[in-house]
Motif scaffolding. Structure first.
Motif, PDB file in Angstrom:
ATOM      1  N   GLN A 243      -0.791  -6.037 -12.176  1.00  0.00           N
ATOM      2  CA  GLN A 243      -1.218  -4.926 -13.010  1.00  0.00           C
ATOM      3  C   GLN A 243      -0.128  -3.872 -13.018  1.00  0.00           C
ATOM      4  N   SER A 244      -0.195  -2.940 -13.914  1.00  0.00           N
ATOM      5  CA  SER A 244       0.847  -1.940 -14.084  1.00  0.00           C
ATOM      6  C   SER A 244       1.038  -1.118 -12.809  1.00  0.00           C
ATOM      7  N   GLY A 245       2.271  -0.998 -12.390  1.00  0.00           N
ATOM      8  CA  GLY A 245       2.592  -0.210 -11.202  1.00  0.00           C
ATOM      9  C   GLY A 245       2.831  -1.047  -9.971  1.00  0.00           C
ATOM     10  N   CYS A 246       2.424  -2.312  -9.990  1.00  0.00           N
ATOM     11  CA  CYS A 246       2.603  -3.183  -8.828  1.00  0.00           C
ATOM     12  C   CYS A 246       3.904  -3.960  -8.953  1.00  0.00           C
ATOM     13  N   GLY A 247       4.155  -4.802  -7.952  1.00  0.00           N
ATOM     14  CA  GLY A 247       5.335  -5.643  -7.961  1.00  0.00           C
ATOM     15  C   GLY A 247       6.459  -5.071  -7.119  1.00  0.00           C
ATOM     16  N   ALA A 248       7.454  -5.922  -6.801  1.00  0.00           N
ATOM     17  CA  ALA A 248       8.590  -5.510  -5.975  1.00  0.00           C
ATOM     18  C   ALA A 248       9.809  -6.343  -6.341  1.00  0.00           C
ATOM     19  N   GLN A 249      10.966  -5.761  -6.186  1.00  0.00           N
ATOM     20  CA  GLN A 249      12.224  -6.447  -6.443  1.00  0.00           C
ATOM     21  C   GLN A 249      12.932  -6.736  -5.114  1.00  0.00           C
TER      22      GLN A 249
ATOM     23  N   GLN B 119       1.464 -11.800  11.480  1.00  0.00           N
ATOM     24  CA  GLN B 119       1.504 -12.607  10.265  1.00  0.00           C
ATOM     25  C   GLN B 119       2.714 -12.186   9.449  1.00  0.00           C
ATOM     26  N   PRO B 120       3.370 -13.110   8.752  1.00  0.00           N
ATOM     27  CA  PRO B 120       4.513 -12.730   7.924  1.00  0.00           C
ATOM     28  C   PRO B 120       4.099 -11.682   6.899  1.00  0.00           C
ATOM     29  N   ALA B 121       4.919 -10.643   6.780  1.00  0.00           N
ATOM     30  CA  ALA B 121       4.579  -9.520   5.906  1.00  0.00           C
ATOM     31  C   ALA B 121       5.606  -9.389   4.794  1.00  0.00           C
ATOM     32  N   VAL B 122       5.124  -9.289   3.555  1.00  0.00           N
ATOM     33  CA  VAL B 122       5.996  -9.133   2.398  1.00  0.00           C
ATOM     34  C   VAL B 122       6.267  -7.649   2.176  1.00  0.00           C
TER      35      VAL B 122
ATOM     36  N   CYS C 231      -1.548  -5.728  -4.299  1.00  0.00           N
ATOM     37  CA  CYS C 231      -1.624  -4.952  -5.540  1.00  0.00           C
ATOM     38  C   CYS C 231      -3.006  -4.305  -5.614  1.00  0.00           C
ATOM     39  N   ARG C 232      -3.079  -3.049  -5.177  1.00  0.00           N
ATOM     40  CA  ARG C 232      -4.359  -2.338  -5.158  1.00  0.00           C
ATOM     41  C   ARG C 232      -4.107  -0.850  -5.251  1.00  0.00           C
TER      42      ARG C 232
ATOM     43  N   HIS D 110       1.389  -0.081  -0.914  1.00  0.00           N
ATOM     44  CA  HIS D 110       1.251  -1.506  -0.583  1.00  0.00           C
ATOM     45  C   HIS D 110       1.501  -2.361  -1.825  1.00  0.00           C
ATOM     46  N   GLY D 111       1.108  -1.859  -2.984  1.00  0.00           N
ATOM     47  CA  GLY D 111       1.295  -2.602  -4.226  1.00  0.00           C
ATOM     48  C   GLY D 111       2.729  -2.600  -4.712  1.00  0.00           C
ATOM     49  N   LYS D 112       3.610  -1.852  -4.019  1.00  0.00           N
ATOM     50  CA  LYS D 112       5.024  -1.795  -4.387  1.00  0.00           C
ATOM     51  C   LYS D 112       5.919  -2.442  -3.323  1.00  0.00           C
ATOM     52  N   GLY D 113       5.281  -3.003  -2.307  1.00  0.00           N
ATOM     53  CA  GLY D 113       6.050  -3.623  -1.226  1.00  0.00           C
ATOM     54  C   GLY D 113       6.713  -2.621  -0.303  1.00  0.00           C
ATOM     55  N   LYS D 114       6.212  -1.383  -0.303  1.00  0.00           N
ATOM     56  CA  LYS D 114       6.837  -0.330   0.498  1.00  0.00           C
ATOM     57  C   LYS D 114       6.001   0.107   1.689  1.00  0.00           C
ATOM     58  N   ALA D 115       4.933  -0.623   2.001  1.00  0.00           N
ATOM     59  CA  ALA D 115       4.039  -0.180   3.067  1.00  0.00           C
ATOM     60  C   ALA D 115       3.604  -1.335   3.951  1.00  0.00           C
ATOM     61  N   ILE D 116       3.251  -0.978   5.187  1.00  0.00           N
ATOM     62  CA  ILE D 116       2.692  -1.931   6.136  1.00  0.00           C
ATOM     63  C   ILE D 116       1.728  -1.175   7.035  1.00  0.00           C
ATOM     64  N   ASP D 117       0.608  -1.810   7.369  1.00  0.00           N
ATOM     65  CA  ASP D 117      -0.387  -1.223   8.272  1.00  0.00           C
ATOM     66  C   ASP D 117      -0.363  -1.981   9.594  1.00  0.00           C
TER      67      ASP D 117
END
Length: 276
Positions: free
Chosen positions: A125-131, A146-149, A187-188, A201-208
């Motif tokens: 959805q708009s705003g999500c995804g990562a390069q 667990q492996p984290a993206v 993507c949330r 998290h939806g941009k691949g910039k976060a981890i909990d």
């Protein structure tokens, strides 16, 4: 009156010419009689016996030990001391093989970050995804549950925090060996709230992170350890150290959505890192 002045002047001139001499031409004092000098010497009290010499200093234990050392015993100075034995070739080969394996499995140009390349993460959805995303398995020698993206920027921040912030917060003899990952790329919206902005998290910039496994096998969770006497200080120190490598750091005292984990992301804020 004039006659008296002339008489005084003549007496002064006459005295100067007859009896007064300069210091360098004055007579020396007469020498004392020898009998008086000998008498003065005899009257001086004798307090020390000139025949008695001072005692010699005692011989030190170091000199005695050196004298008792066998003559045929070789010297062990720094130059003649034994050198450490060389490492076996097998040990060197194993170290090189391990480093080669780590380099092969590294991502983001850092051997401390182990994982796999993912590349582009498509947006659902708009705003999500990562390069140029990666799937991280471990950072700074600490494995992820667990492996984290995430993006390389986030992986590098996580690596710095674990090495320089998390590990120093715990005891050296009981270091963290694993991170319990509660969430990574998804993507949330923020806090899964309808209508809210897309989460980092939806941009691949976060981890909990919800917990830490120690070298002795003990699991320290954020939910229980945050208020526990034994781990409260360490967890708070670790949380504080994340503020800097990460742009946003949220913990149990931020709000009810983060009472059981640390939220870490690399979002940029105008006023600097946002840490609560």
């Amino acid at each position: 009156m004039i006659t008296r002045c002339w008489i005084a002047a003549l007496s002064i001139v006459g005295g100067a010419s007859m009896g007064i001499a300069a210091p360098e031409t004055s007579l020396r004092p007469a020498s004392r009689p020898a009998a008086k000098v000998q008498l003065a010497v005899l009257t001086v009290p004798v307090t020390a016996n000139p025949q008695v010499r001072p005692k010699l200093r005692p011989v030190s234990d170091q000199i005695l030990s050196a004298a008792a050392r066998p003559a045929d015993l070789p010297a062990l100075g720094p130059i003649q001391s034994l050198r450490p034995t060389l490492r076996p070739d097998s040990v060197v080969e194993q170290a090189l093989f391990k480093r080669r394996r780590l380099r092969k499995g590294s991502v983001c140009g850092d051997i401390s970050i182990q994982g796999d390349k993912v590349g582009t993460v498509p947006a659902k959805q708009s705003g999500c995804g990562a390069q140029n995303a990666v799937r991280v398995r471990s950072v700074a020698g600490v494995t992820l549950s667990q492996p984290a993206v995430m993006t390389c920027e986030t992986a590098q921040a996580l690596n710095i925090w674990v090495e320089k912030g998390l590990q120093p917060a715990f005891r050296r003899r009981n270091q963290v060996v694993s991170l319990r990952v509660a969430a990574h790329y998804a993507c949330r919206t923020r806090n899964n709230q309808p209508g809210a902005r897309i989460s980092e998290h939806g941009k691949g910039k976060a981890i909990d992170i919800s917990g830490f496994t120690l070298a002795n096998g003990e699991l320290v969770t954020v939910a229980q350890g945050w208020s526990a006497k034994e781990f409260s200080k360490r967890l708070r120190k670790a949380w504080s150290a994340a503020c800097g490598p990460f742009g946003t750091v949220l913990g149990p005292e931020a709000d009810r959505h983060h009472r059981d984990h640390f939220h870490l992301d690399t979002a940029e804020h105008r006023g600097g890192p946002y840490c609560r």
